[in-house]
Design an enzyme around this catalytic site. Structure first.
Site, PDB file in Angstrom:
ATOM      1  N   ASN A 387       0.816  -1.201   0.000  1.00  0.00           N
ATOM      2  CA  ASN A 387       0.000   0.000   0.000  1.00  0.00           C
ATOM      3  C   ASN A 387       0.858   1.263   0.000  1.00  0.00           C
ATOM      4  O   ASN A 387       1.080   1.866  -1.051  1.00  0.00           O
ATOM      5  CB  ASN A 387      -0.951  -0.021   1.206  1.00  0.00           C
ATOM      6  CG  ASN A 387      -1.945   1.119   1.176  1.00  0.00           C
ATOM      7  OD1 ASN A 387      -1.866   2.001   0.324  1.00  0.00           O
ATOM      8  ND2 ASN A 387      -2.866   1.123   2.095  1.00  0.00           N
ATOM      9  N   ASP A 388       1.376   1.627   1.161  1.00  0.00           N
ATOM     10  CA  ASP A 388       2.090   2.899   1.280  1.00  0.00           C
ATOM     11  C   ASP A 388       3.273   3.008   0.308  1.00  0.00           C
ATOM     12  O   ASP A 388       3.573   4.094  -0.171  1.00  0.00           O
ATOM     13  CB  ASP A 388       2.606   3.071   2.712  1.00  0.00           C
ATOM     14  CG  ASP A 388       1.457   3.179   3.704  1.00  0.00           C
ATOM     15  OD1 ASP A 388       0.376   3.618   3.286  1.00  0.00           O
ATOM     16  OD2 ASP A 388       1.647   2.817   4.874  1.00  0.00           O
ATOM     17  N   VAL A 389       3.912   1.882   0.003  1.00  0.00           N
ATOM     18  CA  VAL A 389       5.099   1.928  -0.850  1.00  0.00           C
ATOM     19  C   VAL A 389       4.751   2.171  -2.317  1.00  0.00           C
ATOM     20  O   VAL A 389       5.646   2.277  -3.159  1.00  0.00           O
ATOM     21  CB  VAL A 389       5.937   0.635  -0.750  1.00  0.00           C
ATOM     22  CG1 VAL A 389       6.437   0.437   0.669  1.00  0.00           C
ATOM     23  CG2 VAL A 389       5.152  -0.567  -1.206  1.00  0.00           C
ATOM     24  N   THR A 390       3.426   2.264  -2.635  1.00  0.00           N
ATOM     25  CA  THR A 390       3.022   2.576  -4.013  1.00  0.00           C
ATOM     26  C   THR A 390       2.324   3.931  -4.076  1.00  0.00           C
ATOM     27  O   THR A 390       1.799   4.304  -5.113  1.00  0.00           O
ATOM     28  CB  THR A 390       2.026   1.522  -4.539  1.00  0.00           C
ATOM     29  OG1 THR A 390       0.861   1.536  -3.701  1.00  0.00           O
ATOM     30  CG2 THR A 390       2.624   0.136  -4.535  1.00  0.00           C
TER      31      THR A 390
END
Lengths: 462, 102
Positions: A387-390
């Site tokens: 999630n956050d890493v995209t």
């Protein structure tokens, strides 16, 4: 000391350096590990050969039992549990360093060793105990024996600081009080253990890659300072190598999470973004849901597909399914790559190991720097459990807490499919703009089930 | 004593530099085995543990030394075995891999 032993130690140091050098390429890495192990064996044999053989039974028993227990646990541990295994072994090393230094100090009791030996010995007891206790807490968190969320109490930081100052005070008192010396030493070690526990307790589960790297560096440092205590060069060299390695990984992991080390240790991330969690996840408009059949058709006729796995993939144990999907697509002539963010997993490089275990060849595993320029030429990106890493907000929204964090630029691909349970925001509790991007389609459901359905749908695509 | 101390400090600092150079070239794909291999390498503390345990006098020193040997052995053996297991799993694509579709 015997000069033959010194030569053996030199060879050991060289074996360690060459061994680590071989870890640069997956094809040669295994031989590097064996080389380092051979160096270790040489140093151990050389050491034992020239020492008086007191207490052979005790030492022999410790070697045999430790060796059997180490081998058994190392063979059985599943790859998903690798972070806690590494934390456990790391703690053992730190504890051993603290014990060796304590033993060396106890040798002089009730007198006190000369300052040049006492200072590094006390420092080793301190850092080794912190490493031991901290690693045990990290192990307990990762093994879910205690809850992974940050555990905090009011005044934690001042209490920790006070404890550290108290320990320094005790250390300074030691040379002057022969009567209380033994008690003070025990108190010193106990305080150091307590400090290790209270330092790691407030660190959250998702910050484990940083804390494991840091503890690794601590144990390395403790081994090196033990070398100063015993006047042993091979301990100094090996300890310094590990200290450097742990430090580099700590910095890399902190940077990949967009946070400073101080923030990881004292910030208690889980609480920091509680406000974001409330506002996020309310709006579902602008989000396009899709079906397994549509995704199967999209993938089947793509030329280039990138899969971005996150820890959610491992949580739903879908590594095997993702590998089957890769095989099915490769069989259709589709190019498949995996784009892996540095903090995907619970320790540095963890996701790579989990995929390698599922027989994904390492030449399909791309790190962030090498896959990012490739996204504009990629037809479909499959985001699974990440999630956050995209989140593109890390690039283009200066107000986002993620801003400045290095992310995988999946939004630059022609289309994006996100496999996700629901629209719930990720660990950081921050809404992901990617889901509202017109290029993005959401495939809701458990990752493993979705992949299984996708696989059977793919067979039906002509 | 003094001269020894300085020499040891030299060794420590130079080894740190070597370490930084070596480690920064390890690709992130191999960061887990790197960590578990360096983890095994700091098991070199077993050399120190053997030194104090085999030369120990009295029950306190023997107990501390034996405990140190036990912990360090776990560290060394477990570390190298687990690293070997991890690295064993890293395989190349059949038929050359990366280049095949480019």
């Amino acid at each position: 000391m015997n000069s033959l032993v010194q030569v053996a130690y030199l060879l050991t140091a060289v074996a360690f350096i060459l061994g680590v050098m071989r870890l640069r390429a997956p094809a040669r890495a295994r031989s590097g590990n064996l080389l380092a192990a051979g160096g270790m064996l040489l140093a151990l044999v050389a050491t034992a050969a020239v020492l008086p053989a007191h207490h052979l039974w005790w030492v022999g028993a410790a070697l045999v039992v430790g060796g059997i227990a180490g081998t058994a646990s190392a063979r059985r541990v599943p790859m998903t549990a690798m972070p806690q295994m590494v934390a456990l072994f790391n703690g053992m090393g730190g504890g051993a360093a603290a014990l060796v230094a304590a033993d060396e100090t106890a040798r002089y009791l009730p007198a006190f060793p000369p300052a040049a030996a006492a200072a590094p010995a006390l420092f080793t007891v301190l850092i080794g105990s912190i490493s031991f206790a901290g690693s045990m807490v990290a192990f307990a968190k990762l093994q879910e024996l205690i809850r992974g969320r940050p555990i905090t109490f009011p005044g934690q930081k001042p209490v920790n600081l006070l404890l550290l100052l108290l320990l320094i005070g005790v250390a300074l008192l030691l040379p002057f009080d022969p009567a209380a010396r033994a008690a003070l030493l025990i108190g010193f070690a106990a305080g150091a253990l307590l400090l290790g526990v209270s330092t790691v307790l407030p660190v959250g589960g998702a910050d484990m890659p940083v804390i494991i790297s840091l503890l690794n560096a601590c144990t390395g440092l403790a081994a090196a300072t033990t070398g100063f205590v015993l006047g042993n060069n091979v301990l100094i060299v090996a300890g310094a190598l590990v200290g450097a390695s742990g430090t580099i990984l700590t910095v890399l992991m902190s940077r990949a999470m967009n946070r400073s080390l101080a923030n990881v240790l004292f910030g208690s991330f889980g609480k920091l973004h509680a406000t974001h969690l409330e506002q996020a996840g309310t709006e579902g408009e602008g989000v396009r849901a899709t079906t397994v059949e549509d995704v199967a058709a999209l993938l089947a006729y793509a030329g280039k597909v990138a899969i971005v796995p996150g820890y959610g993939l491992a949580v739903s144990r879908a590594q095997q399914e993702v590998r089957d999907l890769m095989d099915a697509l490769l069989a259709r002539g589709v190019d498949v790559r995996f784009g892996i963010h540095p903090v995907a997993g619970r320790m540095p490089g963890h996701m790579n190991v989990l995929l390698a275990e599922a027989n994904v060849p390492y030449d399909r595993l791309y790190d962030m720097e090498s896959i990012n320029p490739d996204f504009p030429r990629t037809d479909v990106v499959l985001v699974i459990g990440a999630n956050d890493v995209t989140n593109p907000a890390a690039r283009n929204n200066p107000d986002s807490p993620l801003y400045g964090m290095p992310v995988l630029n999946v939004d630059q691909a022609r289309s994006v499919v996100v496999l996700k349970r629901s629209l719930r925001p990720g660990f950081a509790g921050i809404d992901n703009d990617l889901y509202r991007n017109p290029k993005t389609m959401m495939l809701f459901g458990d990752a493993r089930e979705s992949l299984q359905h996708l696989l059977s749908a793919l067979k039906d695509v002509a | 004593m003094q001269a020894n101390w300085v020499l040891e400090a030299y060794i420590f600092v130079l080894a740190l530099f070597v370490g930084f150079q070596l480690i920064s070239k390890v690709p992130s794909v191999l960061h887990t085995p790197l960590m578990s291999a360096t983890n095994a390498i700091h098991g070199i503390i077993l050399v120190g543990a053997l030194t104090v345990a085999l030369a120990a006098h009295g029950p306190l020193e023997t107990a501390l030394g034996t405990a140190a040997v036990f912990l360090a052995t776990l560290n060394v053996v477990g570390g190298f075995v687990v690293t070997d297991r991890i690295l064993e799993m890293f395989r190349r694509s059949p038929g050359g891999g990366r280049k095949e579709h480019e």
